[in-house]
Scaffold this motif. Structure first.
Motif, PDB file in Angstrom:
ATOM      1  N   PHE A 166       0.860  -1.174   0.000  1.00 37.89           N
ATOM      2  CA  PHE A 166       0.000   0.000   0.000  1.00 37.89           C
ATOM      3  C   PHE A 166       0.904   1.234   0.000  1.00 37.89           C
ATOM      4  O   PHE A 166       1.783   1.368   0.855  1.00 37.89           O
ATOM      5  CB  PHE A 166      -0.912   0.023   1.237  1.00 37.89           C
ATOM      6  CG  PHE A 166      -1.831  -1.161   1.333  1.00 37.89           C
ATOM      7  CD1 PHE A 166      -3.044  -1.175   0.670  1.00 37.89           C
ATOM      8  CD2 PHE A 166      -1.467  -2.265   2.082  1.00 37.89           C
ATOM      9  CE1 PHE A 166      -3.894  -2.261   0.767  1.00 37.89           C
ATOM     10  CE2 PHE A 166      -2.293  -3.368   2.188  1.00 37.89           C
ATOM     11  CZ  PHE A 166      -3.518  -3.363   1.517  1.00 37.89           C
ATOM     12  N   ARG A 167       0.672   2.104  -0.944  1.00 39.38           N
ATOM     13  CA  ARG A 167       1.459   3.337  -1.033  1.00 39.38           C
ATOM     14  C   ARG A 167       0.499   4.493  -1.229  1.00 39.38           C
ATOM     15  O   ARG A 167      -0.342   4.483  -2.133  1.00 39.38           O
ATOM     16  CB  ARG A 167       2.450   3.269  -2.196  1.00 39.38           C
ATOM     17  CG  ARG A 167       3.373   4.496  -2.244  1.00 39.38           C
ATOM     18  CD  ARG A 167       4.507   4.309  -3.224  1.00 39.38           C
ATOM     19  NE  ARG A 167       4.026   4.124  -4.595  1.00 39.38           N
ATOM     20  CZ  ARG A 167       4.820   3.853  -5.607  1.00 39.38           C
ATOM     21  NH1 ARG A 167       6.117   3.701  -5.408  1.00 39.38           N
ATOM     22  NH2 ARG A 167       4.332   3.705  -6.823  1.00 39.38           N
ATOM     23  N   PHE A 168       0.618   5.509  -0.396  1.00 38.07           N
ATOM     24  CA  PHE A 168      -0.267   6.659  -0.432  1.00 38.07           C
ATOM     25  C   PHE A 168       0.571   7.918  -0.652  1.00 38.07           C
ATOM     26  O   PHE A 168       1.514   8.184   0.105  1.00 38.07           O
ATOM     27  CB  PHE A 168      -1.065   6.791   0.873  1.00 38.07           C
ATOM     28  CG  PHE A 168      -1.901   5.577   1.191  1.00 38.07           C
ATOM     29  CD1 PHE A 168      -3.182   5.448   0.683  1.00 38.07           C
ATOM     30  CD2 PHE A 168      -1.395   4.563   1.994  1.00 38.07           C
ATOM     31  CE1 PHE A 168      -3.951   4.340   0.973  1.00 38.07           C
ATOM     32  CE2 PHE A 168      -2.160   3.450   2.292  1.00 38.07           C
ATOM     33  CZ  PHE A 168      -3.451   3.342   1.776  1.00 38.07           C
ATOM     34  N   GLU A 170       0.191  12.066  -1.056  1.00 40.26           N
ATOM     35  CA  GLU A 170      -0.782  13.121  -0.757  1.00 40.26           C
ATOM     36  C   GLU A 170      -1.310  13.756  -2.036  1.00 40.26           C
ATOM     37  O   GLU A 170      -0.629  13.799  -3.070  1.00 40.26           O
ATOM     38  CB  GLU A 170      -0.136  14.183   0.134  1.00 40.26           C
ATOM     39  CG  GLU A 170       0.211  13.690   1.537  1.00 40.26           C
ATOM     40  CD  GLU A 170       0.737  14.806   2.402  1.00 40.26           C
ATOM     41  OE1 GLU A 170       0.860  15.953   1.873  1.00 40.26           O
ATOM     42  OE2 GLU A 170       1.018  14.558   3.580  1.00 40.26           O
TER      43      GLU A 170
END
Length: 215
Positions: A166-168, A170
């Motif tokens: 999981f990579r978020f 902004e």
């Protein structure tokens, strides 16, 4: 006989006394009076004011040979005026404490050995600047939490095997990848979604599938 007269004699003897002053030279009160004394090289324990000491009195002066007794609860301090080397030939050196062991250096602390082992239930490291040079790193951990302002990594090869990623990033920020060849494969579903999507190719753009739905 006063302390000065005793020092003037050719006789060498030992006597106990009390430390009255510490510093480059000690002031020790003997039975015959107060006199200046130096700490013998073999006396590693630094005398403190009020300590009972064993002195060697000889014509050249007075030397403190050992600290016999001190104040209750006062720490025992090993001190030298120059370098101190603790060496065990053919054996081990063990430092044990029931509470805590502190190693402090005003300039540097160096640890050298064919193998270094550190075992603890809990640990913390605070270093302003860290440089690490090694050939192989193997780590087995349950969880890693990393918080950094910037991270730069330069590698020849990177291989990752994970169950979930999981990579978020902004909103209004950039996630950019540049490579000679990019190969993305999905066993079941590959989804690309965005407010706007642009696919451009300088030579060839190909879409192939049993069914293609546009719109």
């Amino acid at each position: 006989m006063t302390a000065a007269k005793k020092l003037a004699s050719a006789e060498t003897y030992m006597e106990t006394g009390r430390v009255e002053r510490t510093g480059a030279a000690f002031a020790v009160r003997l039975s015959s009076g107060s006199c200046e004394a130096r700490r013998a090289k073999s006396c590693l324990v630094a005398p403190d004011v009020g300590d009972k000491v064993l002195c060697a009195i000889e014509p050249d002066g007075v030397h403190v040979l050992a600290v016999l007794d001190g104040r209750d609860g006062a720490p025992t301090k090993l001190a030298t005026d120059g370098d101190l080397v603790v060496q065990a030939r053919g054996g081990r050196v063990v430092i044990c404490a029931s509470e805590r062991v502190d190693i402090a250096g005003a300039r540097e602390v160096a640890v050298t050995g064919a193998e270094v082992q550190v075992r603890a239930r809990k640990g913390s490291v605070a270093i302003d600047e860290l440089g690490f040079f090694g050939r192989l790193v193997q780590a087995e951990v349950t969880k890693i939490a990393l918080i950094a302002q910037e991270a730069d990594t330069a590698l020849t090869r990177l291989t990752q095997r994970v169950k979930r990623v999981f990579r978020f990033v902004e909103e209004e920020e950039i996630d950019q990848t540049r490579a000679g060849t990019i190969d993305l494969r999905a066993q079941d579903l590959l989804g690309l979604r965005g407010e706007n999507a642009i696919i451009s190719a300088r030579v060839l753009a190909k879409v192939d599938g049993e069914q293609i739905h546009l719109g």
